[in-house]
Design a protein around this motif. Structure first.
Motif, PDB file in Angstrom:
ATOM      1  N   LEU A 162       0.736  -1.124   0.001  1.00  0.00           N
ATOM      2  CA  LEU A 162      -0.136  -0.021   0.123  1.00  0.00           C
ATOM      3  C   LEU A 162       0.866   1.297  -0.153  1.00  0.00           C
ATOM      4  N   SER A 163       2.035   1.132   0.672  1.00  0.00           N
ATOM      5  CA  SER A 163       2.817   2.287   0.847  1.00  0.00           C
ATOM      6  C   SER A 163       3.430   2.459  -0.646  1.00  0.00           C
ATOM      7  N   ASP A 164       3.733   1.697  -1.431  1.00  0.00           N
ATOM      8  CA  ASP A 164       4.306   1.963  -2.455  1.00  0.00           C
ATOM      9  C   ASP A 164       3.315   2.404  -3.642  1.00  0.00           C
ATOM     10  N   LEU A 165       2.249   1.898  -3.617  1.00  0.00           N
ATOM     11  CA  LEU A 165       1.116   2.327  -4.403  1.00  0.00           C
ATOM     12  C   LEU A 165       0.686   3.913  -4.135  1.00  0.00           C
ATOM     13  N   TRP A 166       0.599   4.143  -2.897  1.00  0.00           N
ATOM     14  CA  TRP A 166       0.359   5.638  -2.377  1.00  0.00           C
ATOM     15  C   TRP A 166       1.453   6.540  -2.888  1.00  0.00           C
ATOM     16  N   ASN A 167       2.659   6.166  -2.806  1.00  0.00           N
ATOM     17  CA  ASN A 167       3.692   7.075  -3.006  1.00  0.00           C
ATOM     18  C   ASN A 167       4.294   7.117  -4.541  1.00  0.00           C
ATOM     19  N   ILE A 168       3.343   6.338  -5.325  1.00  0.00           N
ATOM     20  CA  ILE A 168       3.966   6.388  -6.853  1.00  0.00           C
ATOM     21  C   ILE A 168       3.859   7.842  -7.319  1.00  0.00           C
ATOM     22  N   CYS A 169       2.819   8.783  -6.786  1.00  0.00           N
ATOM     23  CA  CYS A 169       2.939  10.400  -7.242  1.00  0.00           C
ATOM     24  C   CYS A 169       2.940  10.754  -5.881  1.00  0.00           C
ATOM     25  N   PRO A 170       3.827  11.873  -5.582  1.00  0.00           N
ATOM     26  CA  PRO A 170       3.776  12.651  -4.401  1.00  0.00           C
ATOM     27  C   PRO A 170       2.867  13.359  -4.155  1.00  0.00           C
ATOM     28  N   ASP A 171       2.331  13.969  -5.216  1.00  0.00           N
ATOM     29  CA  ASP A 171       1.272  15.159  -5.238  1.00  0.00           C
ATOM     30  C   ASP A 171      -0.154  14.355  -5.602  1.00  0.00           C
ATOM     31  N   ASN A 172      -0.894  14.332  -4.678  1.00  0.00           N
ATOM     32  CA  ASN A 172      -2.445  13.454  -5.038  1.00  0.00           C
ATOM     33  C   ASN A 172      -3.161  14.374  -5.848  1.00  0.00           C
ATOM     34  N   LEU A 173      -3.155  15.450  -5.764  1.00  0.00           N
ATOM     35  CA  LEU A 173      -3.968  16.372  -6.766  1.00  0.00           C
ATOM     36  C   LEU A 173      -3.369  16.408  -8.274  1.00  0.00           C
ATOM     37  N   ALA A 174      -2.161  16.224  -8.356  1.00  0.00           N
ATOM     38  CA  ALA A 174      -1.565  16.205  -9.888  1.00  0.00           C
ATOM     39  C   ALA A 174      -1.929  14.702 -10.424  1.00  0.00           C
ATOM     40  N   ALA A 175      -1.835  13.916  -9.366  1.00  0.00           N
ATOM     41  CA  ALA A 175      -2.268  12.580 -10.040  1.00  0.00           C
ATOM     42  C   ALA A 175      -3.528  12.544 -10.374  1.00  0.00           C
ATOM     43  N   CYS A 176      -4.546  13.145  -9.707  1.00  0.00           N
ATOM     44  CA  CYS A 176      -5.908  13.132 -10.147  1.00  0.00           C
ATOM     45  C   CYS A 176      -6.141  13.936 -11.541  1.00  0.00           C
ATOM     46  N   GLN A 177      -5.399  15.057 -11.896  1.00  0.00           N
ATOM     47  CA  GLN A 177      -5.677  15.793 -12.961  1.00  0.00           C
ATOM     48  C   GLN A 177      -4.730  15.286 -13.920  1.00  0.00           C
ATOM     49  N   ASP A 178      -4.000  14.133 -13.914  1.00  0.00           N
ATOM     50  CA  ASP A 178      -3.139  13.402 -14.953  1.00  0.00           C
ATOM     51  C   ASP A 178      -4.015  13.220 -16.207  1.00  0.00           C
ATOM     52  N   SER A 179      -3.519  13.428 -17.295  1.00  0.00           N
ATOM     53  CA  SER A 179      -4.313  13.348 -18.707  1.00  0.00           C
ATOM     54  C   SER A 179      -4.620  11.953 -18.764  1.00  0.00           C
ATOM     55  N   ASN A 180      -3.933  10.769 -18.312  1.00  0.00           N
ATOM     56  CA  ASN A 180      -4.248   9.711 -18.600  1.00  0.00           C
ATOM     57  C   ASN A 180      -5.562   9.159 -17.766  1.00  0.00           C
ATOM     58  N   ARG A 181      -6.093  10.031 -16.779  1.00  0.00           N
ATOM     59  CA  ARG A 181      -7.115   9.902 -16.025  1.00  0.00           C
ATOM     60  C   ARG A 181      -8.380  10.382 -16.813  1.00  0.00           C
ATOM     61  N   LYS A 182      -8.138  11.088 -17.897  1.00  0.00           N
ATOM     62  CA  LYS A 182      -9.467  11.709 -18.581  1.00  0.00           C
ATOM     63  C   LYS A 182     -10.065  10.739 -19.437  1.00  0.00           C
ATOM     64  N   PHE A 183     -11.041   9.962 -18.917  1.00  0.00           N
ATOM     65  CA  PHE A 183     -11.641   8.828 -19.787  1.00  0.00           C
ATOM     66  C   PHE A 183     -12.949   9.465 -20.690  1.00  0.00           C
ATOM     67  N   THR A 184     -13.301  10.880 -20.730  1.00  0.00           N
ATOM     68  CA  THR A 184     -14.630  11.372 -21.432  1.00  0.00           C
ATOM     69  C   THR A 184     -14.198  11.334 -22.561  1.00  0.00           C
ATOM     70  N   PRO A 185     -14.781  10.594 -23.606  1.00  0.00           N
ATOM     71  CA  PRO A 185     -14.335  10.665 -25.138  1.00  0.00           C
ATOM     72  C   PRO A 185     -15.228  11.981 -25.768  1.00  0.00           C
ATOM     73  N   GLU A 186     -14.625  12.370 -26.732  1.00  0.00           N
ATOM     74  CA  GLU A 186     -15.094  13.423 -27.392  1.00  0.00           C
ATOM     75  C   GLU A 186     -16.634  13.256 -28.005  1.00  0.00           C
ATOM     76  N   THR A 187     -17.444  13.989 -28.184  1.00  0.00           N
ATOM     77  CA  THR A 187     -18.790  13.880 -28.646  1.00  0.00           C
ATOM     78  C   THR A 187     -18.813  13.234 -29.865  1.00  0.00           C
ATOM     79  N   PHE A 188     -18.183  13.784 -30.995  1.00  0.00           N
ATOM     80  CA  PHE A 188     -18.190  13.259 -32.356  1.00  0.00           C
ATOM     81  C   PHE A 188     -17.967  11.807 -32.388  1.00  0.00           C
ATOM     82  N   LYS A 189     -16.733  11.612 -31.664  1.00  0.00           N
ATOM     83  CA  LYS A 189     -16.099  10.270 -31.808  1.00  0.00           C
ATOM     84  C   LYS A 189     -17.055   9.182 -31.006  1.00  0.00           C
TER      85      LYS A 189
END
Length: 451
Positions: free
Chosen positions: A391-418
């Motif tokens: 759990l400690s290793d998973l938690w400390n993958i990204c030191p900044d939790n807010l930045a981890a939530c805003q990462d582009s890889n976490r944007k799962f909403t597709p574009e409307t046309f696609k």
């Protein structure tokens, strides 16, 4: 005073005749005048007086009447102690045979009695003690056992009123046997030269040391006890015994053996009789060698005497092992019983401390240290210890939790046309897709579209 007596007589008449439920008791109280305290006091007296008109009825009617008193007490119409005194009066008025039948009601109420106030439980204790005194030790043994078991359910095991704190002996338990050969009416039926009237006296004389072991502190008594035990072991080893056929528990149980000299040959041939005598000797030895707080100081054994007891104990266990049926199994049970008996003696020597287990101090210390470590954790640090390496290793993958939530890889909403591209192609006439297979007909696709 006359008004109180009139009210009591009215309640007695009603309880003796037509009142059979707690609702009818409530109605009876409503129909009479007076304060609540006066009514309660009158009902307390009436319950005990009306009992005299009920005891001659069937056992079921008596049980129902006692149950009515308990229900009235729980409803607050009479005192909490009233049903207990009614119950005590029932057993005082009935014969012992009927008491055994009605005692089943007391056994059913054992859980309620255990949670009651000490004053009410003491009434039950006196009731049971009175019953035991009325019982015959040789005839009503099963009933006495039921009473003792019921008391064990009501009172905690550390209840001091049920403990023999000073290790007193029942000196009144005297075993009577024939001490003079001149009083023999019928000659002893025996073919053995060893099983004589002298051995008969030797065998039963040891009961006096079981009754009062403290007299063994006298050297003369010790010598007599030692010679008696040696003779008993010698006869039991050499004389043939019967008992290869197992018997039921009821057939094997005896409260007290008969001491007629004419029965001696049959008794020493019986496995159960042998076991009774030998186990009594083992119990005596354990008392003599054990650490008992209230044992007389002069009853201290020398090393030669201790050695003799150990040697004789081994010999007795050997005789018991050779005694059918299941001699080895019987020996293991006796050793286990005596082991627990020794623990009880140590518990009484310590003043009967509470038997409730105290919390584990080591576990409490660990929990306390864990709480301290959590409070001392530096929350401003980039690394967090989650208490588990993974759990400690998973938690400390990204030191900044807010930045981890805003990462582009976490944007799962597709574009409307696609997202609607496939469904639009299906709507074209030359797509070749039948209407029933359109994505727009799928519930999941519609739900995601609305999202």
């Amino acid at each position: 005073m006359s008004g109180f007596r009139i009210l009591c007589d009215k309640y007695v008449t009603a309880l003796s005749s037509n009142v059979g439920s707690v609702g009818e008791v409530a109605t009876l109280l409503e129909q009479t005048t007076g304060s609540d305290q006066e009514k309660k006091t009158c009902l307390d007296v009436a319950f005990r007086k009306a009992l005299l008109n009920k005891v001659l009825a069937s056992d079921q009617i008596v049980k129902s009447y006692v149950e009515l008193s308990f229900e009235s007490s729980q409803a607050g119409y009479c005192s909490t102690s009233t049903p207990y005194y009614v119950l005590a009066d029932v057993f005082d008025c009935l014969t012992l045979d009927r008491c055994q039948e009605i005692f089943s009601y007391v056994e059913e109420k054992s859980a309620l009695f255990a949670s009651e106030a000490p004053a009410n439980r003491n009434v039950v204790l006196r009731l049971c003690n009175d019953l035991i005194r009325r019982c015959s030790k040789s005839i009503n043994t099963l009933f006495c056992g039921r009473i003792q078991i019921m008391l064990a359910k009501i009172f905690p095991i550390s209840e001091r009123s049920g403990l023999n704190l000073q290790s007193q002996f029942n000196l009144e338990n005297i075993t009577e046997y024939n001490t003079s050969s001149e009083n023999i009416e019928t000659p002893m039926d025996t073919d053995s030269k060893e099983v004589t009237f002298l051995f008969y006296q030797t065998l039963w004389s040891i009961q006096d040391y079981f009754r009062n072991p403290n007299q063994i502190s006298n050297d003369a008594h010790w010598k007599k006890m030692e010679d008696t035990v040696k003779e008993i072991c010698r006869i039991f080893e050499n004389y043939k015994h019967e008992g290869s056929c197992p018997v039921s528990n009821e057939e094997a149980y005896f409260a007290k053996f008969l001491t007629s000299e004419r029965l001696l040959t049959l008794q020493i041939s019986d496995s159960n009789f042998r076991r009774h005598i030998l186990v009594q000797i083992l119990t005596l030895f354990q008392y003599l060698t054990g650490d008992v707080k209230f044992k007389p100081n002069k009853l201290v054994l020398s090393e030669p005497r201790k050695f003799w007891i150990r040697d004789t104990t081994s010999k007795i266990y050997s005789i018991l092992s050779d005694t059918p049926p299941e001699g080895d199994k019987f020996v293991q049970h006796i050793k286990s019983i005596l082991k627990y008996e020794d623990k009880w003696s140590k518990w009484k020597n310590e003043g009967c401390p509470a038997l409730a287990k105290s919390p584990d101090k080591t576990l409490q210390a660990k929990q306390k240290n864990l709480k301290r470590s959590v409070k001392a954790m530096d929350l401003t640090s980039d690394k967090f210890d989650m208490g588990n390496q993974t759990l400690s290793d998973l938690w400390n993958i990204c030191p900044d939790n807010l930045a981890a939530c805003q990462d582009s890889n976490r944007k799962f909403t597709p574009e409307t046309f696609k997202f609607f591209e496939d469904s639009i192609e299906q709507l074209e006439p030359d797509s070749g897709v039948e209407k029933e297979y359109y994505l727009t007909n799928e519930t999941a696709f519609v739900w995601r579209s609305l999202r």
